[in-house]
Design a protein around this motif. Structure first.
Motif, mmCIF file in Angstrom:
data_model
loop_
_atom_site.group_PDB
_atom_site.id
_atom_site.type_symbol
_atom_site.label_atom_id
_atom_site.label_comp_id
_atom_site.label_asym_id
_atom_site.label_seq_id
_atom_site.Cartn_x
_atom_site.Cartn_y
_atom_site.Cartn_z
ATOM 1 N N ILE A 48 85.036 24.509 33.066
ATOM 2 C CA ILE A 48 83.801 25.292 33.119
ATOM 3 C C ILE A 48 84.104 26.623 33.809
ATOM 4 O O ILE A 48 83.754 26.853 34.963
ATOM 5 C CB ILE A 48 82.675 24.511 33.838
ATOM 6 C CG1 ILE A 48 82.536 23.118 33.249
ATOM 7 C CG2 ILE A 48 81.346 25.265 33.736
ATOM 8 C CD1 ILE A 48 82.180 23.068 31.771
ATOM 9 N N ARG A 49 84.835 27.471 33.091
ATOM 10 C CA ARG A 49 85.211 28.800 33.576
ATOM 11 C C ARG A 49 84.980 29.786 32.457
ATOM 12 O O ARG A 49 85.097 29.444 31.290
ATOM 13 C CB ARG A 49 86.697 28.812 33.956
ATOM 14 C CG ARG A 49 87.031 27.985 35.172
ATOM 15 C CD ARG A 49 88.499 27.677 35.228
ATOM 16 N NE ARG A 49 89.317 28.807 34.750
ATOM 17 C CZ ARG A 49 90.564 29.009 35.153
ATOM 18 N NH1 ARG A 49 91.133 28.214 36.026
ATOM 19 N NH2 ARG A 49 91.252 30.005 34.667
ATOM 20 N N GLU A 50 84.676 31.037 32.836
ATOM 21 C CA GLU A 50 84.330 32.014 31.802
ATOM 22 C C GLU A 50 85.486 32.259 30.840
ATOM 23 O O GLU A 50 85.292 32.356 29.636
ATOM 24 C CB GLU A 50 83.873 33.319 32.461
ATOM 25 C CG GLU A 50 82.566 33.112 33.215
ATOM 26 C CD GLU A 50 81.869 34.398 33.587
ATOM 27 O OE1 GLU A 50 82.478 35.474 33.443
ATOM 28 O OE2 GLU A 50 80.694 34.319 34.015
ATOM 29 N N ASP A 51 86.732 32.315 31.378
ATOM 30 C CA ASP A 51 87.858 32.608 30.478
ATOM 31 C C ASP A 51 88.115 31.451 29.512
ATOM 32 O O ASP A 51 88.326 31.653 28.316
ATOM 33 C CB ASP A 51 89.123 32.949 31.279
ATOM 34 C CG ASP A 51 89.489 31.882 32.297
ATOM 35 O OD1 ASP A 51 88.601 31.052 32.635
ATOM 36 O OD2 ASP A 51 90.650 31.845 32.735
ATOM 37 N N VAL A 52 88.068 30.204 30.022
ATOM 38 C CA VAL A 52 88.339 29.041 29.172
ATOM 39 C C VAL A 52 87.267 28.897 28.089
ATOM 40 O O VAL A 52 87.573 28.742 26.899
ATOM 41 C CB VAL A 52 88.408 27.747 30.028
ATOM 42 C CG1 VAL A 52 88.507 26.520 29.138
ATOM 43 C CG2 VAL A 52 89.600 27.823 30.980
ATOM 44 N N LEU A 53 85.990 28.963 28.498
ATOM 45 C CA LEU A 53 84.913 28.763 27.521
ATOM 46 C C LEU A 53 84.792 29.953 26.570
ATOM 47 O O LEU A 53 84.451 29.773 25.396
ATOM 48 C CB LEU A 53 83.591 28.498 28.243
ATOM 49 C CG LEU A 53 83.530 27.168 29.000
ATOM 50 C CD1 LEU A 53 82.148 26.956 29.608
ATOM 51 C CD2 LEU A 53 83.893 25.992 28.104
ATOM 52 N N SER A 54 85.095 31.161 27.049
ATOM 53 C CA SER A 54 85.060 32.310 26.141
ATOM 54 C C SER A 54 86.107 32.153 25.050
ATOM 55 O O SER A 54 85.866 32.474 23.884
ATOM 56 C CB SER A 54 85.300 33.609 26.916
ATOM 57 O OG SER A 54 84.225 33.847 27.803
ATOM 58 N N ALA A 55 87.291 31.626 25.428
ATOM 59 C CA ALA A 55 88.334 31.386 24.432
ATOM 60 C C ALA A 55 87.899 30.303 23.448
ATOM 61 O O ALA A 55 88.160 30.398 22.243
ATOM 62 C CB ALA A 55 89.631 30.971 25.124
ATOM 63 N N LEU A 56 87.196 29.292 23.959
ATOM 64 C CA LEU A 56 86.724 28.207 23.087
ATOM 65 C C LEU A 56 85.688 28.723 22.093
ATOM 66 O O LEU A 56 85.759 28.460 20.897
ATOM 67 C CB LEU A 56 86.118 27.087 23.938
ATOM 68 C CG LEU A 56 85.507 25.900 23.173
ATOM 69 C CD1 LEU A 56 86.597 25.083 22.494
ATOM 70 C CD2 LEU A 56 84.698 25.012 24.106
ATOM 71 N N TYR A 57 84.702 29.494 22.619
ATOM 72 C CA TYR A 57 83.629 29.994 21.757
ATOM 73 C C TYR A 57 84.082 31.182 20.919
ATOM 74 O O TYR A 57 83.411 31.582 19.979
ATOM 75 C CB TYR A 57 82.422 30.419 22.612
ATOM 76 C CG TYR A 57 81.495 29.306 23.004
ATOM 77 C CD1 TYR A 57 80.464 28.908 22.160
ATOM 78 C CD2 TYR A 57 81.633 28.655 24.217
ATOM 79 C CE1 TYR A 57 79.581 27.897 22.520
ATOM 80 C CE2 TYR A 57 80.764 27.634 24.590
ATOM 81 C CZ TYR A 57 79.738 27.259 23.737
ATOM 82 O OH TYR A 57 78.877 26.259 24.093
ATOM 83 N N ARG A 58 85.187 31.795 21.288
ATOM 84 C CA ARG A 58 85.706 33.004 20.630
ATOM 85 C C ARG A 58 84.759 34.182 20.787
ATOM 86 O O ARG A 58 84.700 35.079 19.956
ATOM 87 C CB ARG A 58 85.990 32.759 19.138
ATOM 88 C CG ARG A 58 87.155 31.790 18.931
ATOM 89 C CD ARG A 58 87.400 31.557 17.455
ATOM 90 N NE ARG A 58 88.621 30.789 17.259
ATOM 91 C CZ ARG A 58 88.775 29.887 16.281
ATOM 92 N NH1 ARG A 58 87.795 29.668 15.432
ATOM 93 N NH2 ARG A 58 89.893 29.244 16.142
ATOM 94 N N HIS A 59 83.915 34.153 21.822
ATOM 95 C CA HIS A 59 83.172 35.340 22.230
ATOM 96 C C HIS A 59 82.841 35.171 23.710
ATOM 97 O O HIS A 59 83.033 34.098 24.282
ATOM 98 C CB HIS A 59 81.921 35.557 21.381
ATOM 99 C CG HIS A 59 80.885 34.477 21.485
ATOM 100 N ND1 HIS A 59 80.082 34.306 22.580
ATOM 101 C CD2 HIS A 59 80.552 33.494 20.611
ATOM 102 C CE1 HIS A 59 79.273 33.277 22.380
ATOM 103 N NE2 HIS A 59 79.543 32.758 21.201
ATOM 104 N N HIS A 60 82.331 36.225 24.346
ATOM 105 C CA HIS A 60 82.140 36.152 25.793
ATOM 106 C C HIS A 60 81.050 35.149 26.174
ATOM 107 O O HIS A 60 79.991 35.097 25.568
ATOM 108 C CB HIS A 60 81.797 37.523 26.375
ATOM 109 C CG HIS A 60 81.614 37.440 27.868
ATOM 110 N ND1 HIS A 60 82.684 37.282 28.719
ATOM 111 C CD2 HIS A 60 80.500 37.432 28.638
ATOM 112 C CE1 HIS A 60 82.233 37.194 29.961
ATOM 113 N NE2 HIS A 60 80.903 37.290 29.942
ATOM 114 N N VAL A 61 81.379 34.343 27.183
ATOM 115 C CA VAL A 61 80.451 33.326 27.672
ATOM 116 C C VAL A 61 80.265 33.550 29.168
ATOM 117 O O VAL A 61 81.224 33.823 29.886
ATOM 118 C CB VAL A 61 81.033 31.926 27.421
ATOM 119 C CG1 VAL A 61 80.220 30.867 28.145
ATOM 120 C CG2 VAL A 61 81.089 31.628 25.932
#
Lengths: 297, 290
Positions: B229-242
């Motif tokens: 639950i980190r912005e970099d990990v989830l942003s990579a998962l969603y392929r956009h900024h989270v």
């Protein structure tokens, strides 16, 4: 003459116990009521009452077809029911959403075929009683040779439901839950439809194809209202079904003696009236009872 | 984790397509014995498909699923399952006790015979989920929370090594949800059963969760809460900024407009009136104190 004797002869007209057609009627009626009650409990649980009713229409087509060909009505009822069950499975009776559609399509086709075959029956064979026999039953004219066949078919249907008791119950509770437990829900559903066809066929002989729904759904619905355990529901349904059928046979026999014009009223009417009465009575305690806390087992 | 031996559950590149759409895309993670894993994602992320795949109810297009080190077999008593929506008819003649018993032998032929061993196993499970008080009632007439306990007992009575639950908290109020989570954590410890539980809200699971599998668009990342639950990990998962916000110890993952809708559904206490206007959420219902 004792009072008891007079009461008995008033209740049971002379000749009832010694009449061969009455014996056949009681056996065939009891078998049909038992099978219908056992199968009916699961039919109601699975929400397949409408499918059961559609099968009665297919059975009617089969029964009238068999009479046209000179075969026994029972074979036609049963073969018709099994073919109808197969057709419904193909059209999609297993899927909840496809169920009404599948049932409606099969029901419509079957009723049309029944109309045609009954017309041919009455015009080519000049037997006006066929319509009455197929649709509303004529249990006093059942051939004694039918008895062993109906007992055997009834045993097959009850054995099938008994063997599938738990998988059938679990897949009725929730198909997903059953599938996760490793229950082959499709196969279970197909076997159950087969048992349902047999129940409908046997009831059609007893009280007519159209009215066999009443014997299938009525006792089961009454029993399900009256008990909170499935085993008791099955037993209660069997008692309601068999008692209604036996009393129906008795009342119809008696009616030769009191009905206007000495014509005797149809068994089917009495059976259905008694089943409906049982359903009405079964609602009385349930209305007062709310959630009953218990201690397990 | 210290548990020895093969993982209870191991997915390796699991891929599933439904109607031409890739629902699971190369999903890989493992669940060790006794671990409590949260499967987190929004609606349509692929959570149910993943659970059904583990059960063998959904065919894999590629990759593998191994339960207790063995390839997937369709009927396995090693996996218990609580589906998302179980509609129990209030008029069904089935006591809560009977439904638990069906978890033991519902797949067997024949009419159940009374047996001391069967009754004891069911009684023990009913007690383990705290359902003694309503075991004799018709299961369809119980409350949502009570039914959830009964379904958990049904899934656990065969003593599986892995318990799957599909959104078990979705239709429960906060209090019942906390009770169910506490119960699952306790039972999973006592019976050493691994739990894989799907949810769209991570917060009720934070106190008990060993690991999280976060799923979005059919792809998944796995690890501890801090790792995933980190912005970099989830942003990579969603392929956009989270955005990942922590407000009063509660985690909010804001991945898009759809998630904002979600926030409005159970987080009144963390999204105040000011923010609600800013996020253009509907106003608070009256009487819901913050």
């Amino acid at each position: 003459m004792s009072a008891v004797h007079r009461l008995l002869t008033w209740l049971v007209e002379p000749g009832f116990a010694s009449s061969a057609p009455v014996h056949v009627a009681l056996v065939v009626g009891t078998v049909a009521a038992t099978v219908s009650a056992v199968v009916g409990v699961f039919t109601v649980l699975r929400g397949q009452s409408f499918a059961g009713h559609a099968l009665t229409d297919v059975a009617a087509a089969g029964g009238s077809g068999a009479l046209l060909l000179g075969a026994g009505a029972l074979s036609g009822f049963v073969v018709g029911g099994l073919l109808g069950a197969g057709a419904m499975d193909l059209v999609g009776v297993q899927r909840a959403r496809g169920r009404d559609l599948a049932t409606g399509v099969v029901l419509g086709v079957a009723t049309g075929v029944t109309a045609l075959v009954l017309y041919l029956d009455t015009t080519t064979r000049a037997t006006a009683g066929t319509v009455q026999q197929v649709l509303f039953g004529s249990i006093f004219s059942v051939d004694a040779a039918v008895v062993p066949v109906s007992v055997a078919l009834g045993a097959v249907a009850v054995a099938a439901v008994g063997a599938l008791y738990r998988p059938l119950l679990l897949s009725s509770v929730d198909p997903e839950l059953a599938a996760a437990r490793g229950v082959p829900t499709r196969a279970v559903g197909v076997v159950f439809m087969g048992a349902l066809s047999l129940a409908v066929g046997l009831s059609a002989v007893a009280i007519g194809a159209i009215l066999s729904t009443a014997l299938l759904v009525g006792p089961a619905a009454a029993a399900l209202r009256a008990t909170r355990r499935l085993g008791w529901a099955v037993v209660t349904a069997v008692v309601i079904g068999t008692v209604s059928t036996s009393l129906g046979v008795l009342f119809a026999y008696d009616s030769y003696y009191w009905a206007p014009g000495r014509r005797g009223l149809p068994v089917s009417f009495f059976v259905v009236a008694l089943v409906v009465a049982a359903y009405g009575v079964s609602g009385l305690p349930a209305r007062r009872r709310r959630r009953v806390p218990g201690t397990g087992r | 984790m210290t548990a020895p031996g093969a993982p209870v559950l191991e997915l390796d590149g699991a891929t599933v397509s439904l109607g031409g759409r890739t629902v699971l895309d190369q999903v890989s993670f493992a669940v060790d014995a006794g671990q409590f894993t949260g499967l987190i994602g929004s609606n349509g992320a692929g959570k149910t498909t993943l659970l059904r795949t583990v059960l063998g109810l959904q065919r894999l297009d590629a990759g593998s699923v191994r339960v207790l080190g063995r390839p997937l077999a369709k009927r396995s008593g090693d996996v218990g399952y609580v589906p998302q929506k179980v509609l129990l008819d209030p008029d069904m003649p089935l006591r809560a006790w009977d439904l638990v018993a069906l978890g033991l032998d519902g797949h067997r032929f024949g009419i159940p015979m009374p047996s001391k061993r069967r009754a004891d196993a069911v009684d023990a499970m009913v007690a383990a989920v705290g359902a003694e008080g309503f075991a004799g009632a018709r299961v369809g007439r119980l409350s949502g929370g009570e039914q959830q306990r009964v379904l958990i007992a049904h899934a656990l009575v065969s003593r599986p090594r892995l318990l799957l639950l599909d959104e078990p908290l979705a239709n429960l109020d906060l209090h019942s949800a906390q009770e169910v989570v506490g119960l699952l954590a306790r039972v999973s410890r006592q019976q050493h059963v691994a739990v894989l539980l799907s949810a769209h809200d991570i917060n009720p699971l934070l106190p008990v969760m060993d690991r999280v599998v976060y799923i979005a668009g059919g792809r998944a990342v796995c690890g501890t809460t801090e790792e995933v639950i980190r912005e970099d990990v989830l942003s990579a998962l969603y392929r956009h900024h989270v955005d990942v916000l922590t407000v009063h110890g509660r985690i909010l993952v804001i991945a898009g407009a759809a998630d904002l809708e979600h926030l409005s559904l159970g987080h009144h206490e963390v999204v105040g009136p000011e923010q609600r206007r800013h996020l253009s959420l509907p106003p608070e219902p009256a009487g819901d104190g913050g």
